[in-house]
Design an enzyme around this catalytic site. Structure first.
Site, PDB file in Angstrom:
ATOM      1  CD  GLN A  13      -8.499  -2.294   2.712  1.00 25.66           C
ATOM      2  OE1 GLN A  13      -8.552  -2.790   3.398  1.00 25.66           O
ATOM      3  NE2 GLN A  13      -8.135  -1.260   2.943  1.00 25.66           N
ATOM      4  CG  ASP A 157      -7.748  -1.030 -14.683  1.00 26.69           C
ATOM      5  OD1 ASP A 157      -8.634  -0.707 -14.107  1.00 26.69           O
ATOM      6  OD2 ASP A 157      -7.117  -1.087 -14.616  1.00 26.69           O
ATOM      7  CG  HIS A 185      -4.594   1.474 -12.990  1.00 24.43           C
ATOM      8  ND1 HIS A 185      -5.470   0.170 -12.611  1.00 24.43           N
ATOM      9  CD2 HIS A 185      -4.070   1.562 -11.467  1.00 24.43           C
ATOM     10  CE1 HIS A 185      -6.393   0.370 -11.143  1.00 24.43           C
ATOM     11  NE2 HIS A 185      -5.597   1.352 -11.105  1.00 24.43           N
TER      12      HIS A 185
HETATM   13  P1  NAX Z   1      -2.816  -0.085   1.767  1.00 24.87           P
HETATM   14  O1  NAX Z   1      -3.056   0.956   3.227  1.00 24.87           O
HETATM   15  O2  NAX Z   1      -4.336  -1.320   3.262  1.00 24.87           O
HETATM   16  O3  NAX Z   1      -1.251  -0.572   2.200  1.00 24.87           O
HETATM   17  C1  NAX Z   1      -0.327  -0.039   2.161  1.00 24.87           C
HETATM   18  C2  NAX Z   1       0.750  -0.463   2.496  1.00 24.87           C
HETATM   19  O4  NAX Z   1       1.762   0.041   1.849  1.00 24.87           O
HETATM   20  C3  NAX Z   1       0.684  -0.097   4.211  1.00 24.87           C
HETATM   21  O5  NAX Z   1       0.919  -1.516   5.177  1.00 24.87           O
HETATM   22  C4  NAX Z   1       1.993   0.451   4.148  1.00 24.87           C
HETATM   23  O6  NAX Z   1       2.606   0.913   5.774  1.00 24.87           O
HETATM   24  C5  NAX Z   1       2.975  -0.406   2.893  1.00 24.87           C
HETATM   25  N1  NAX Z   1       4.040   0.589   2.545  1.00 24.87           N
HETATM   26  C6  NAX Z   1       4.542   2.343   2.703  1.00 24.87           C
HETATM   27  N2  NAX Z   1       5.423   2.632   2.212  1.00 24.87           N
HETATM   28  C7  NAX Z   1       5.928   1.466   1.913  1.00 24.87           C
HETATM   29  C8  NAX Z   1       7.299   1.455   1.461  1.00 24.87           C
HETATM   30  N3  NAX Z   1       8.144   2.485   1.002  1.00 24.87           N
HETATM   31  N4  NAX Z   1       7.912  -0.459   1.415  1.00 24.87           N
HETATM   32  C9  NAX Z   1       7.054  -1.001   1.947  1.00 24.87           C
HETATM   33  N5  NAX Z   1       5.836  -1.164   2.759  1.00 24.87           N
HETATM   34  C10 NAX Z   1       5.173   0.346   2.298  1.00 24.87           C
HETATM   35  O7  NAX Z   1      -3.078  -0.553   0.829  1.00 24.87           O
HETATM   36  P2  NAX Z   1      -3.977  -1.182  -0.350  1.00 24.87           P
HETATM   37  O8  NAX Z   1      -5.861  -1.299  -0.365  1.00 24.87           O
HETATM   38  O9  NAX Z   1      -3.165  -2.507  -0.304  1.00 24.87           O
HETATM   39  O10 NAX Z   1      -3.126  -1.191  -1.646  1.00 24.87           O
HETATM   40  C11 NAX Z   1      -2.428  -1.186  -2.214  1.00 24.87           C
HETATM   41  C12 NAX Z   1      -2.598  -0.675  -3.542  1.00 24.87           C
HETATM   42  O11 NAX Z   1      -2.472  -0.745  -4.239  1.00 24.87           O
HETATM   43  C13 NAX Z   1      -2.251   1.019  -3.113  1.00 24.87           C
HETATM   44  O12 NAX Z   1      -1.711   2.217  -3.852  1.00 24.87           O
HETATM   45  C14 NAX Z   1      -3.437   1.280  -3.966  1.00 24.87           C
HETATM   46  O13 NAX Z   1      -3.599   2.656  -4.921  1.00 24.87           O
HETATM   47  C15 NAX Z   1      -2.746   0.235  -5.477  1.00 24.87           C
HETATM   48  N6  NAX Z   1      -4.271  -0.210  -6.131  1.00 24.87           N
HETATM   49  C16 NAX Z   1      -3.515  -0.749  -7.030  1.00 24.87           C
HETATM   50  C17 NAX Z   1      -4.852  -1.350  -7.889  1.00 24.87           C
HETATM   51  C18 NAX Z   1      -4.654  -1.560  -9.734  1.00 24.87           C
HETATM   52  O14 NAX Z   1      -5.511  -2.396 -10.156  1.00 24.87           O
HETATM   53  N7  NAX Z   1      -3.058  -1.531  -9.713  1.00 24.87           N
HETATM   54  C19 NAX Z   1      -6.337  -1.559  -7.501  1.00 24.87           C
HETATM   55  C20 NAX Z   1      -6.028  -1.786  -6.331  1.00 24.87           C
HETATM   56  C21 NAX Z   1      -5.171  -0.949  -5.812  1.00 24.87           C
HETATM   57  O15 NAX Z   1      -6.116   0.697  -5.306  1.00 24.87           O
END
Ligand code: NAX
Length: 329
Positions: A13, A157, A185
């Site tokens: 996403q 944040d 975070h």
């Molecule tokens: P999604 O689950 O929509 O997308 C994650 C994508 O990563 C998936 O398409 C998956 O296939 C891929 N993926 C998994 N392992 C992988 C690897 N080893 N190499 C390459 N791709 C891989 O999650 P999304 O909503 O896009 O969020 C992504 C991450 O951001 C999550 O860990 C989420 O917790 C984190 N966030 C961090 C934030 C921050 O402020 N630091 C805020 C937003 C978000 O919660």
């Protein structure tokens, strides 16, 4: 000239929200061409390939090239900016140790692939959670790359904190400045208004006129609202923050590359500033000067603030100990 940008989890996403804004020039401006490398795991390759087709259909003048791969060596080859978004989410019944281990298995090899393949002055921004500790693992695995090139995103944040203050004070958000996030975070993070200003005036004064007892309001309303905003978004929207997370990622990287006029927040590797143990990836008030994040030093920290910073730092220490016990550091 063009910049090579690697986005991991590009089929997810946040990846989808990032790609089109980068191609439109929202990250590096309208004069810098970009080459995108989309790294996914095999299950996510289709979504990333679909996004790549849509990028073509966007006919973006700044977009020189897009490549989709599940090979980290290919994805990070010559990479200038790495946005590490893909991570393993916590599944049902998954313990914290399992989560750290699963993410260690992602961020360790990615750190090594960055060291082996990326440009020597690569800038790495970890978004995937647990972001601070994932950044720590990646930095520790990237032999030869200075740890200052590894950061964790806490800008979302900070943006949330500034927006909450602006709402409360009924002022434009860009008049609210200097609201750093300290620590992890996570729900223990400390959004700090001690030095914040609104249109140049101390935020405390402005808040007093509206909320009365400022310390009570900070404790009972502001800090929990900011720290739990991610959960609030999930509850209302039915899905986690996406566009705001992508936006904050662009803010973080743009400021890192182009510099900041004022303070902001980023998770950077501690050199012991403010008593934070050396080596932890901790969010601090920072400025970007000459392309490097620098912790804003010498700020007065009240006992009240100290307690909150210490609590979040203690959580970072626990995460580091857990990762060490798993043999990931
Ligand atoms: P999604 O689950 O929509 O997308 C994650 C994508 O990563 C998936 O398409 C998956 O296939 C891929 N993926 C998994 N392992 C992988 C690897 N080893 N190499 C390459 N791709 C891989 O999650 P999304 O909503 O896009 O969020 C992504 C991450 O951001 C999550 O860990 C989420 O917790 C984190 N966030 C961090 C934030 C921050 O402020 N630091 C805020 C937003 C978000 O919660």
């Amino acid at each position: 000239m063009s910049t090579t940008i690697t986005i991991t989890g590009a089929g997810g996403q946040i990846g989808y929200a990032l790609l089109f804004r980068i191609a439109a020039g929202d990250l590096l401006g309208l004069d810098e061409k970009v080459r995108l490398r989309l790294l996914e795991i095999p299950q996510g390759i289709g979504a990333a390939e679909g996004a790549a087709l849509e990028l073509q259909d966007g006919a973006f003048g700044l977009l020189e090239h897009v490549e989709v791969t599940d090979d980290a060596a290919v994805a990070f080859d010559g990479c200038d900016l790495a946005l590490l978004v893909g991570a393993r989410p916590r599944g049902p019944g998954m313990e914290r140790g399992d989560l750290l281990a699963a993410n260690g298995g992602i961020f360790g090899p990615q750190g090594a692939a960055i060291a082996a393949n990326a440009a020597p002055d690569v800038r790495v921004t970890v978004v995937g959670n647990p972001a601070n500790t994932n950044a720590l693992i990646a930095a520790a695995s990237a032999d030869g790359v200075p740890v200052s090139r590894f950061t964790a995103l806490t800008r979302l944040d900070e943006n949330r904190a500034r927006a909450q203050l602006a709402q409360t004070l009924a002022v434009p958000v860009d008049t609210v400045r200097r609201v750093p996030i300290w620590g992890n975070h996570s729900a223990t993070q400390f959004p700090d208004v001690s030095h914040a200003t609104v249109a140049g005036r101390p935020v405390h004064e402005a808040l007093e006129a509206i909320v009365g007892d400022v310390p009570a309001w900070l404790d009972s309303t502001f800090i929990p609202r900011v720290a739990k905003r991610g959960a609030e978004i999930i509850e209302v929207r039915g899905s986690s923050s996406v566009a705001s997370a992508a936006n904050a990622t662009l803010d973080h990287v743009r400021d890192w590359v182009h510099g900041t006029g004022d303070w902001t927040s980023a998770g950077v590797v501690s050199q012991g500033q403010y008593g934070v143990p050396e080596g932890l990836v901790c969010s601090f008030p920072v400025q970007s000067i000459d392309g490097e994040w620098q912790v804003v030093e010498g700020l007065e920290v009240s006992d009240w603030a100290r307690q909150r910073i210490d609590a979040s730092v203690a959580e970072l220490v626990e995460e580091r100990n857990a990762v060490k016990a798993l043999g990931l550091l």
